[in-house]
Design a protein around this motif. Structure first.
Motif, PDB file in Angstrom:
ATOM      1  N   ALA A  94     115.110  87.198  93.371  1.00 32.66           N
ATOM      2  CA  ALA A  94     116.530  87.385  93.098  1.00 32.66           C
ATOM      3  C   ALA A  94     116.868  87.121  91.643  1.00 32.66           C
ATOM      4  CB  ALA A  94     117.343  86.458  93.993  1.00 32.66           C
ATOM      5  N   THR A  95     116.026  86.354  90.947  1.00 31.90           N
ATOM      6  CA  THR A  95     116.330  85.976  89.573  1.00 31.90           C
ATOM      7  C   THR A  95     115.721  86.930  88.570  1.00 31.90           C
ATOM      8  OG1 THR A  95     116.365  83.670  90.258  1.00 31.90           O
ATOM      9  CG2 THR A  95     116.180  84.097  87.902  1.00 31.90           C
ATOM     10  N   LEU A  96     114.384  87.120  88.662  1.00 31.28           N
ATOM     11  CA  LEU A  96     113.801  87.876  87.573  1.00 31.28           C
ATOM     12  C   LEU A  96     113.411  89.299  87.891  1.00 31.28           C
ATOM     13  CD1 LEU A  96     110.721  87.536  88.431  1.00 31.28           C
ATOM     14  CD2 LEU A  96     110.657  85.617  86.947  1.00 31.28           C
ATOM     15  N   ASP A  97     113.657  89.731  89.122  1.00 31.32           N
ATOM     16  CA  ASP A  97     113.497  91.153  89.433  1.00 31.32           C
ATOM     17  C   ASP A  97     114.879  91.770  89.621  1.00 31.32           C
ATOM     18  OD1 ASP A  97     110.372  91.025  91.360  1.00 31.32           O
ATOM     19  OD2 ASP A  97     110.785  91.133  89.219  1.00 31.32           O
ATOM     20  N   ILE A  98     115.341  91.794  90.857  1.00 29.85           N
ATOM     21  CA  ILE A  98     116.557  92.527  91.166  1.00 29.85           C
ATOM     22  C   ILE A  98     117.799  91.903  90.545  1.00 29.85           C
ATOM     23  CG2 ILE A  98     117.102  91.365  93.339  1.00 29.85           C
ATOM     24  CD1 ILE A  98     117.576  94.168  94.555  1.00 29.85           C
ATOM     25  N   ALA A 161     111.278  82.339  78.598  1.00 33.60           N
ATOM     26  CA  ALA A 161     111.357  82.917  77.250  1.00 33.60           C
ATOM     27  C   ALA A 161     112.480  83.946  77.172  1.00 33.60           C
ATOM     28  CB  ALA A 161     110.027  83.560  76.869  1.00 33.60           C
ATOM     29  N   ILE A 162     112.633  84.732  78.232  1.00 30.09           N
ATOM     30  CA  ILE A 162     113.699  85.745  78.259  1.00 30.09           C
ATOM     31  C   ILE A 162     115.059  85.068  78.186  1.00 30.09           C
ATOM     32  CG2 ILE A 162     114.812  87.487  79.710  1.00 30.09           C
ATOM     33  CD1 ILE A 162     112.010  88.208  80.769  1.00 30.09           C
ATOM     34  N   ALA A 172     114.457  74.809  80.701  1.00 31.17           N
ATOM     35  CA  ALA A 172     113.359  73.894  81.012  1.00 31.17           C
ATOM     36  C   ALA A 172     112.536  74.440  82.163  1.00 31.17           C
ATOM     37  CB  ALA A 172     113.907  72.520  81.381  1.00 31.17           C
ATOM     38  N   THR A 173     111.261  74.039  82.211  1.00 29.61           N
ATOM     39  CA  THR A 173     110.462  74.287  83.409  1.00 29.61           C
ATOM     40  C   THR A 173     110.313  72.948  84.122  1.00 29.61           C
ATOM     41  OG1 THR A 173     108.385  73.915  82.230  1.00 29.61           O
ATOM     42  CG2 THR A 173     109.178  76.180  82.373  1.00 29.61           C
ATOM     43  N   ALA A 174     110.195  73.016  85.435  1.00 31.60           N
ATOM     44  CA  ALA A 174     110.079  71.800  86.239  1.00 31.60           C
ATOM     45  C   ALA A 174     109.231  72.129  87.456  1.00 31.60           C
ATOM     46  CB  ALA A 174     111.465  71.312  86.663  1.00 31.60           C
ATOM     47  N   SER A 175     108.960  71.124  88.274  1.00 33.49           N
ATOM     48  CA  SER A 175     108.175  71.350  89.483  1.00 33.49           C
ATOM     49  C   SER A 175     108.670  70.420  90.567  1.00 33.49           C
ATOM     50  CB  SER A 175     106.691  71.092  89.200  1.00 33.49           C
ATOM     51  OG  SER A 175     105.968  71.020  90.417  1.00 33.49           O
ATOM     52  N   VAL A 176     108.666  70.898  91.813  1.00 31.54           N
ATOM     53  CA  VAL A 176     109.086  70.029  92.917  1.00 31.54           C
ATOM     54  C   VAL A 176     108.112  68.879  93.093  1.00 31.54           C
ATOM     55  CG1 VAL A 176     110.343  71.831  94.161  1.00 31.54           C
ATOM     56  CG2 VAL A 176     107.942  71.430  94.702  1.00 31.54           C
ATOM     57  N   ALA A 177     106.909  69.025  92.499  1.00 31.92           N
ATOM     58  CA  ALA A 177     105.924  67.944  92.627  1.00 31.92           C
ATOM     59  C   ALA A 177     106.186  66.802  91.653  1.00 31.92           C
ATOM     60  CB  ALA A 177     104.522  68.504  92.381  1.00 31.92           C
ATOM     61  N   TYR A 178     107.095  67.035  90.710  1.00 32.47           N
ATOM     62  CA  TYR A 178     107.431  66.000  89.728  1.00 32.47           C
ATOM     63  C   TYR A 178     108.930  65.760  89.827  1.00 32.47           C
ATOM     64  CZ  TYR A 178     102.757  66.627  87.838  1.00 32.47           C
ATOM     65  OH  TYR A 178     101.393  66.670  87.697  1.00 32.47           O
ATOM     66  N   GLY A 236     116.265  77.415  71.840  1.00 34.31           N
ATOM     67  CA  GLY A 236     115.124  78.279  71.551  1.00 34.31           C
ATOM     68  C   GLY A 236     113.905  77.576  71.013  1.00 34.31           C
ATOM     69  N   VAL A 237     113.979  76.272  70.771  1.00 39.18           N
ATOM     70  CA  VAL A 237     112.855  75.543  70.195  1.00 39.18           C
ATOM     71  C   VAL A 237     112.320  74.557  71.234  1.00 39.18           C
ATOM     72  CG1 VAL A 237     112.146  73.950  68.380  1.00 39.18           C
ATOM     73  CG2 VAL A 237     113.817  75.721  67.882  1.00 39.18           C
TER      74      VAL A 237
END
Lengths: 290, 395, 86
Positions: A94-98, A161-162, A172-178, A236-237
């Motif tokens: 739903a986010t990065l395709d359609i 990046a987009i 940010a990137t994150a993970s459910v494991a953290y 952006g940095v």
């Protein structure tokens, strides 16, 4: 007591449920959540029940970012914005395709909202079909491994990046494991003015084919093998990166999941695993993980 | 200051009507021939003439989606589109109606691609007739503008709560300059109450919108939408009269008639062609023809009872459709009029003409030709439905 | 049940659905080994591992689906998954 109430129909060990729980508990009651169609939406709101302890709306598959934009503008127009956070929580399809057009428009317009992508790397709700987020050589039902196929031949779309290229002040990137790291980033994103984005890695036991009890373990392996770098980008940095003290080879991560099983049985697997290792190595270099 | 007429472009009159209806959020994407409406609204916003958020978006789909969110948050909303843009919204139109959000939209009727064509016909809005939106078709610029506050009043009624579109013929009404009365703010404030929905997205009272309804619950949602349309049937008439009480103008509620009562030949149509038909009827009446017009204003909800009553003295009924269902060789008005007569014991030939596709002009002489054609029924010559005014060199 | 046309009633109304019936294995918590770290509660996808007054943790068996994440993640191996006799 979490703001995501029990009794929902998520699989035992569900990564989406974990992600939603962490998001709501990081942000609190004063929010409005928008979900596109997907696992999370379907298993939390079978009429007449709902798991959501906050106001929530589901419209269509591809328009969560547009609906969220409209809510933000309406609250402004009605003089009701105050500190209410508007949060879209959507899957990778739903986010990065359609939904790419809608999120691009929303970020270009600069609405004050937070978009969380819960990335389980395929269209899970409809039966594990490939998406633009499906990684190289993952076997899905529409990119299956077979006699002449090694699974998904495309690389994963670099969505953070987009979004950063749209001028978002916080990505940010994150993970459910953290979980503590994820909740800290969600809070920060929610408190930053403007359109912010957190891309959450969500290992799906049903789609990736591993035991539900291993959800956190698999998520940890993704990070420890540099397949899922954890970082923050401000304006952006890259400003903050989780360094890897004991980087593991990608094989450990791939072996833990049924969707990569074919890489260990087919002849071509050896070269293909090397290609995946190259992705991890690139992540190490590009994000400074070591 | 009342009844002061000005000469303005049709689009301006509509934009002005939107302004005085006090929307909270406007979101739209430009497409010919709707562009002047949204440009005029943008100028009003830029000049601080509207207490409203004006949101440019990257497609019509996002425009209607943004309004779904805004309406659920409690805002009065407006958009405008046409043709390809309306078609792009198709999925979201069902969604807005199913979620019972009273979004108002002006559809500036234009032909659909392929082939691409920017001129007027009504294929676009007719193709959305199943989506659960109220549809009113305007005869002229004044009506196009006046219908806006009427539709807000109807749509926001707690017993209705359906989205609604007002249809105005592209270029013919949107780009024409006509003398109109611009809706007065004070009268509109008297006529149209504030929008205050009972259930909205609000952290103080959390609710979940847009649930997942399995076979055991889905049907009742559709049933309730249909019931709301039945309420709208009455409300459309009432509101047209309430509008008349405040502003002194009336164009019919669900339908309107012109020299209809004793007419043996009845022409039925929707939209701007009404004006041409009235002129044709005046000519034909002066030549002794017993002919009248039945204007259909509300297409959804479909005013079956009103139509049946209105044509009970007719010997032949002609329907004009600026649309076609390919494969049925019929326009929607023709099909639905015939259908509503079928189970009655009232038998009248209904002849369907499809005309005016892609902006092909309909002059008075063409109306007269069609009447002549229809009268052949007396000699037993009956063509149920056909596309007329075909070019021999291209057909 | 009144059909509310756009929404569902009551936030959290999924509580009516007792997903504990899904289980084959149930987690058994041994407080003697437990270090009160709370990781079991954090990573429960149902949010049904609750802190007790004495600081130890227990699952709400009405909703626990038996996924086993708590047992897998417990650093003290204080949780074991036991086949539930039904």
């Amino acid at each position: 007591m979490s703001l995501l109430k029990p009794g929902h129909r998520g699989c035992a060990g569900c990564c989406d449920a974990l992600a939603a729980k962490f998001v709501l508990d990081a942000i609190g009651e004063d929010c409005i959540v928008v979900s596109p169609t997907g696992c999370l939406e379907v298993f939390t709101t079978p009429y007449p029940e709902s798991s959501w302890g906050v106001p929530w709306i589901h419209s269509l598959f591809e328009n969560a970012a547009a609906v969220a934009s409209g809510i933000e503008v309406a609250l402004k127009a009605l003089g009701k914005k105050n500190n209410t956070r508007i949060v879209a929580i959507g899957g990778d399809g739903a986010t990065l395709d359609i939904g790419l057009q809608a999120i691009s428009g929303a970020f270009e317009r600069g609405h004050d909202l937070l978009y969380i992508c819960v990335d389980n790397e395929a269209y899970m709700n409809t039966g594990v079909q490939r998406s633009g987020a499906t990684p190289l050589y993952a076997s899905t039902t529409t990119s299956p491994a077979g006699k002449i196929s090694s699974g998904n031949p495309q690389h994963k779309k670099n969505m953070p990046a987009i979004i950063a290229a749209h001028g978002s002040p916080y990505v940010a990137t994150a993970s459910v494991a953290y979980a503590p790291d994820m909740m800290k980033k969600v809070k920060k994103a929610a408190q930053t003015k403007g359109p912010t984005y957190v891309h959450v890695h969500a290992p799906c036991c049903t789609g990736w084919r591993f035991e539900g009890s291993k959800t956190i373990e698999v998520g940890r392996l993704a990070v420890e093998t540099a397949m899922w770098p954890l970082y923050e980008m401000e304006n952006g940095v890259i400003t903050n990166v989780k360094k890897l003290r004991n980087k593991k080879p990608v094989e450990e991560y791939l072996r833990a999941q049924g969707r990569f099983k074919h890489l260990f049985t087919a002849e071509s697997g050896v070269e293909e695993i090397k290609k995946i290792q190259a992705i991890a190595d690139w992540n190490v270099k590009n994000f400074g993980l070591e | 200051m009342r009844n002061r007429m000005v000469v303005v472009e049709g689009s301006f009159a509509v934009a002005h009507a939107v302004k005085v209806s006090r929307p909270h959020v406007i979101s739209a994407y430009p497409i010919t021939p709707q562009t002047h409406i949204v440009e005029d609204l943008a100028q009003f916003a830029a000049d601080g003439e509207m207490n409203c958020e004006y949101m440019n978006v990257e497609s019509e789909f996002s425009a209607i989606s943004a309004l779904i969110g805004a309406s659920a948050a409690g805002a009065r909303t407006y958009s405008s589109t046409t043709s390809q843009g309306l078609a792009l919204m198709h999925e979201a139109l069902f969604n807005a109606s199913g979620m019972r959000l009273p979004i108002i939209m002006t559809v500036v009727n234009r032909a659909l691609s392929a082939p691409i064509n920017i001129w007027n016909d009504q294929q676009d809005s007719i193709s959305q007739r199943d989506t659960g939106w109220i549809q009113l078709y305007a005869e002229d610029v004044q009506e196009s503008a006046d219908t806006i506050p009427q539709l807000y009043k109807i749509a926001e009624d707690p017993d209705i709560l359906l989205p609604a579109m007002t249809c105005m013929d592209g270029f013919i009404l949107s780009h024409v300059y006509e003398p109109v009365i611009l809706l007065e703010q004070s009268l509109t404030d008297e006529f149209l109450p504030r929008y205050s929905p009972e259930i909205v997205l609000d952290p103080k009272n959390p609710m979940s919108f847009g649930a997942f309804a399995d076979p055991s619950t889905y049907t009742e949602f559709r049933y309730k939408q249909e019931k709301a349309m039945a309420v709208a049937l009455n409300r459309i008439e009432e509101v047209a009269n309430e509008f008349n009480d405040v502003y002194g103008r009336y164009y019919g509620g669900l339908i309107d008639g012109y020299l209809l009562d004793d007419a043996e030949i009845v022409i039925m149509a929707m939209g701007s062609v009404i004006g041409t038909i009235k002129d044709a009827i005046d000519e034909l009446r002066s030549e002794g023809e017993s002919i009248g017009l039945l204007k259909v204003r509300s297409f959804r909800p479909f005013p079956a009872d009103a139509i049946k009553k209105a044509i009970k003295n007719a010997k032949v009924v002609i329907t004009l459709d600026k649309n076609i269902s390919i494969g049925k060789n019929e326009g929607a008005l023709c099909t639905e009029v015939k259908a509503c007569l079928y189970n009655t014991d009232f038998r009248v030939p209904v002849i369907g003409f499809m005309i005016g596709f892609g902006g092909r002009d309909i002059p008075i002489s063409m109306i007269r030709n069609l009447v002549t054609k229809a009268k052949l029924v007396e000699k037993g010559i009956f063509v149920e439905s056909e596309i007329v005014d075909l070019r021999e060199d291209l057909a | 049940m009144k059909l509310i046309i756009k929404t569902v009633t009551k936030p959290g109304s999924t509580r009516a659905n007792k997903t504990g019936a899904w289980r084959s294995f149930m987690p058994v918590f041994d407080h003697k080994l437990c270090s009160k770290c709370g990781i079991c509660a954090i990573y429960c996808p149902e949010g049904v591992v609750h802190k007790l007054e004495n600081g130890f943790y227990e699952p709400d068996y009405e909703y626990c689906k038996g996924c086993g994440i708590c047992a897998n993640e417990c650093p003290k191996k204080a949780i074991i998954m036991v086949l539930e006799g039904k």
